[in-house]
Design a protein around this motif. Structure first.
Motif, PDB file in Angstrom:
ATOM      1  N   ARG A  32      10.450  13.257  15.736  1.00 22.56           N
ATOM      2  CA  ARG A  32       9.313  13.419  16.647  1.00 22.56           C
ATOM      3  C   ARG A  32       9.746  12.856  17.988  1.00 22.56           C
ATOM      4  NH1 ARG A  32       3.695  11.976  14.744  1.00 22.56           N
ATOM      5  NH2 ARG A  32       3.103  14.092  15.338  1.00 22.56           N
ATOM      6  N   LEU A  33       9.708  13.683  19.009  1.00 19.48           N
ATOM      7  CA  LEU A  33      10.082  13.283  20.366  1.00 19.48           C
ATOM      8  C   LEU A  33       8.805  13.211  21.199  1.00 19.48           C
ATOM      9  CD1 LEU A  33      11.942  12.815  22.798  1.00 19.48           C
ATOM     10  CD2 LEU A  33      12.330  15.288  22.871  1.00 19.48           C
ATOM     11  N   VAL A  34       8.536  12.042  21.748  1.00 17.22           N
ATOM     12  CA  VAL A  34       7.321  11.845  22.541  1.00 17.22           C
ATOM     13  C   VAL A  34       7.720  11.444  23.953  1.00 17.22           C
ATOM     14  CG1 VAL A  34       5.181  10.526  22.796  1.00 17.22           C
ATOM     15  CG2 VAL A  34       5.973  11.197  20.514  1.00 17.22           C
ATOM     16  N   ALA A  35       7.244  12.213  24.926  1.00 16.24           N
ATOM     17  CA  ALA A  35       7.446  11.883  26.334  1.00 16.24           C
ATOM     18  C   ALA A  35       6.145  11.331  26.894  1.00 16.24           C
ATOM     19  CB  ALA A  35       7.880  13.116  27.116  1.00 16.24           C
ATOM     20  N   THR A  36       6.245  10.253  27.644  1.00 10.82           N
ATOM     21  CA  THR A  36       5.060   9.633  28.227  1.00 10.82           C
ATOM     22  C   THR A  36       5.306   9.366  29.710  1.00 10.82           C
ATOM     23  OG1 THR A  36       5.619   7.280  27.999  1.00 10.82           O
ATOM     24  CG2 THR A  36       4.808   8.404  26.023  1.00 10.82           C
ATOM     25  N   LYS A  37       4.241   9.039  30.408  1.00 16.34           N
ATOM     26  CA  LYS A  37       4.385   8.596  31.795  1.00 16.34           C
ATOM     27  C   LYS A  37       4.003   7.124  31.902  1.00 16.34           C
ATOM     28  CE  LYS A  37      -0.079  10.740  32.993  1.00 16.34           C
ATOM     29  NZ  LYS A  37      -0.780  11.612  33.981  1.00 16.34           N
ATOM     30  N   GLY A  38       4.483   6.341  30.939  1.00 16.17           N
ATOM     31  CA  GLY A  38       4.290   4.900  30.980  1.00 16.17           C
ATOM     32  C   GLY A  38       3.620   4.305  29.772  1.00 16.17           C
ATOM     33  N   GLY A  39       3.311   5.137  28.768  1.00 17.85           N
ATOM     34  CA  GLY A  39       2.646   4.618  27.579  1.00 17.85           C
ATOM     35  C   GLY A  39       3.558   3.752  26.736  1.00 17.85           C
ATOM     36  N   ALA A  40       2.960   2.965  25.855  1.00 18.32           N
ATOM     37  CA  ALA A  40       3.722   2.062  24.993  1.00 18.32           C
ATOM     38  C   ALA A  40       4.524   2.856  23.970  1.00 18.32           C
ATOM     39  CB  ALA A  40       2.774   1.103  24.284  1.00 18.32           C
ATOM     40  N   VAL A  41       5.707   2.342  23.636  1.00 13.42           N
ATOM     41  CA  VAL A  41       6.548   2.974  22.619  1.00 13.42           C
ATOM     42  C   VAL A  41       5.803   2.954  21.282  1.00 13.42           C
ATOM     43  CG1 VAL A  41       8.706   2.774  21.332  1.00 13.42           C
ATOM     44  CG2 VAL A  41       8.679   2.370  23.800  1.00 13.42           C
ATOM     45  N   GLY A  42       5.724   4.107  20.641  1.00  5.53           N
ATOM     46  CA  GLY A  42       5.049   4.228  19.355  1.00  5.53           C
ATOM     47  C   GLY A  42       3.584   4.597  19.457  1.00  5.53           C
ATOM     48  N   ALA A  43       2.999   4.510  20.651  1.00  3.69           N
ATOM     49  CA  ALA A  43       1.585   4.853  20.831  1.00  3.69           C
ATOM     50  C   ALA A  43       1.458   6.348  21.105  1.00  3.69           C
ATOM     51  CB  ALA A  43       0.992   4.049  21.974  1.00  3.69           C
ATOM     52  N   LEU A  44       0.565   7.019  20.362  1.00  8.69           N
ATOM     53  CA  LEU A  44       0.456   8.466  20.478  1.00  8.69           C
ATOM     54  C   LEU A  44      -0.996   8.936  20.637  1.00  8.69           C
ATOM     55  CD1 LEU A  44       2.138  11.107  20.381  1.00  8.69           C
ATOM     56  CD2 LEU A  44       1.701  11.161  17.916  1.00  8.69           C
ATOM     57  N   ARG A  45      -1.875   8.470  19.769  1.00  7.99           N
ATOM     58  CA  ARG A  45      -3.269   8.917  19.793  1.00  7.99           C
ATOM     59  C   ARG A  45      -4.212   7.721  19.812  1.00  7.99           C
ATOM     60  NH1 ARG A  45      -3.684  14.429  18.295  1.00  7.99           N
ATOM     61  NH2 ARG A  45      -1.758  15.290  17.415  1.00  7.99           N
ATOM     62  N   GLY A  46      -5.412   7.953  20.347  1.00  5.34           N
ATOM     63  CA  GLY A  46      -6.433   6.923  20.362  1.00  5.34           C
ATOM     64  C   GLY A  46      -7.234   6.928  19.078  1.00  5.34           C
ATOM     65  N   GLU A  47      -8.239   6.077  18.996  1.00 10.91           N
ATOM     66  CA  GLU A  47      -9.077   5.983  17.807  1.00 10.91           C
ATOM     67  C   GLU A  47      -9.849   7.269  17.548  1.00 10.91           C
ATOM     68  OE1 GLU A  47     -11.571   2.567  18.121  1.00 10.91           O
ATOM     69  OE2 GLU A  47      -9.901   1.134  18.056  1.00 10.91           O
ATOM     70  N   ASP A  48     -10.058   8.070  18.600  1.00 15.82           N
ATOM     71  CA  ASP A  48     -10.772   9.337  18.450  1.00 15.82           C
ATOM     72  C   ASP A  48      -9.871  10.469  17.964  1.00 15.82           C
ATOM     73  OD1 ASP A  48      -9.216   9.676  20.693  1.00 15.82           O
ATOM     74  OD2 ASP A  48     -10.875  10.148  22.053  1.00 15.82           O
ATOM     75  N   GLY A  49      -8.575  10.171  17.751  1.00 18.16           N
ATOM     76  CA  GLY A  49      -7.635  11.171  17.274  1.00 18.16           C
ATOM     77  C   GLY A  49      -7.020  12.011  18.366  1.00 18.16           C
ATOM     78  N   LYS A  50      -7.466  11.838  19.595  1.00 16.96           N
ATOM     79  CA  LYS A  50      -6.933  12.610  20.713  1.00 16.96           C
ATOM     80  C   LYS A  50      -5.698  11.919  21.296  1.00 16.96           C
ATOM     81  CE  LYS A  50     -11.412  14.562  22.044  1.00 16.96           C
ATOM     82  NZ  LYS A  50     -12.416  14.701  23.138  1.00 16.96           N
TER      83      LYS A  50
END
Length: 345
Positions: free
Chosen positions: A310-328
């Motif tokens: 799984r490759l995740v690109a972010t613009k500053g998010g924490a490593v390993g963080a992908l979705r919020g509590e709402d699933g989005k």
């Protein structure tokens, strides 16, 4: 007055389920595409950089980067599929089926496999299966993508909703291994890292450390290089916010290149199981990436294994963080890509 000769592109109501669209302007690729690709992205995987390294791995020469094939096949489809797109939404069932070599001529076609009008009546989601072939008629890659397309006639009736059933992931046994690939004599020193398939564990998360701040110039150069004509990437009047949307494939290539630090030996992309452009990306954003190991598998090729990432690109998010509590997806997440790559065992 003569009939109009220009093309304003297709709108959502112009597509019919089952139709096959042959895309114009085949493209012959040479080493120049490789040089430009390496100029635009920090791509350093050895198999796509060195003929000598590729020959030591059983190939006749270095094939063009896998994402070059993706961009060309994708770019051919844009005038017919996404010229009037709001956004490209996702991918599935993507497989690289044959290597692309300097001198090959690539063309593409797309089949409409799904349609769903949005509740606002102003746009709809179009599903297509796009196939790229070379001058011999051999399929080099195939993928499904879905894209949100504007309606030209708001009064046009909504089509029957058809959403295609797509497999969740390409099975490791269905991965197409480049003919002759052999990693038994693999040179880890020249490749840049010592890590082989057995060094990666399912669930492991890798922070690739490096980041790249995007500029207007580079993303427009890249998008033109792939002959992608989607208006949202060039024309600031195409979006209410007056910004040029960065081509999602540009983010994909940048993210893949940044994985070199930690995945230098994941040499060949062979499938994309799923992919989503989670949030829009604009010039000024700094892209950072992390990977999660989802699976590992053996192949029949000598010394060649497969790793699912799984490759995740972010613009500053924490490593390993992908979705919020709402699933989005979290607002900093730009890309979520699930793919298979080949590496030495």
């Amino acid at each position: 007055m003569s009939a109009a000769k220009t093309n304003s592109g297709r709108f959502f109501e112009d597509y019919r389920l089952g139709e096959v669209i042959e895309h114009a302007v085949p493209r012959t690729v040479q080493g120049g595409e490789r040089a430009l690709y390496h100029m635009l992205y920090p791509a350093r995987h050895a198999l796509h950089s060195s003929d000598a390294f590729a020959k030591d791995c059983g190939l006749a020469e270095s094939p063009l980067d896998d994402m070059i094939a993706f961009h060309i096949v994708f770019g051919k489809s844009v005038p017919d599929i996404s010229l009037n797109a709001v956004a490209n939404l996702g991918y599935a069932e993507c497989r690289w089926l044959a290597s692309v070599w300097p001198g090959d001529t690539i063309r593409s076609s797309s089949e409409v496999i799904g349609l769903k009008q949005n509740s606002n009546g102003k746009s709809g989601v179009l599903y297509v299966r796009t196939t790229g072939t070379n001058q011999h008629g051999a399929v080099v890659m195939q993928f499904v993508r879905w894209v949100m397309v504007r309606k030209g006639d708001l009064d046009a009736p909504a089509p029957e909703t058809v959403i295609p059933e797509l497999v969740g992931a390409v099975d490791a046994s269905d991965l197409a291994i480049p003919q002759g690939l052999d990693f038994t004599g693999y040179d880890f020193t020249l490749a840049g890292e010592p890590h082989r398939l057995g060094d990666y564990t399912v669930g492991e998360i890798i922070d690739h450390v490096d980041g790249v701040t995007l500029t207007e110039a580079e993303h427009m150069l890249a998008t033109r290089l792939w002959q992608n004509t989607a208006k949202v990437h060039f024309d600031v009047t195409s979006r209410p916010d007056g910004q040029r949307l960065i081509y999602g494939g540009h983010v994909m290539s940048l993210a893949r290149a940044l994985t070199f630090n930690g995945l230098a030996n994941a040499q060949v992309m062979v499938a994309i199981n799923a992919g989503a452009h989670a949030n829009p990306c604009f010039a000024g954003d700094t892209v950072r990436v992390w990977s999660e190991v989802l699976d590992v598998a053996q192949t029949d090729a000598p010394g060649v294994g497969a790793v699912r990432l799984r490759l995740v690109a972010t613009k500053g998010g924490a490593v390993g963080a992908l979705r919020g509590e709402d699933g989005k997806y979290l607002p900093d997440v730009l890309l979520d890509l699930d793919y298979w790559a080949l590496m030495p065992t």
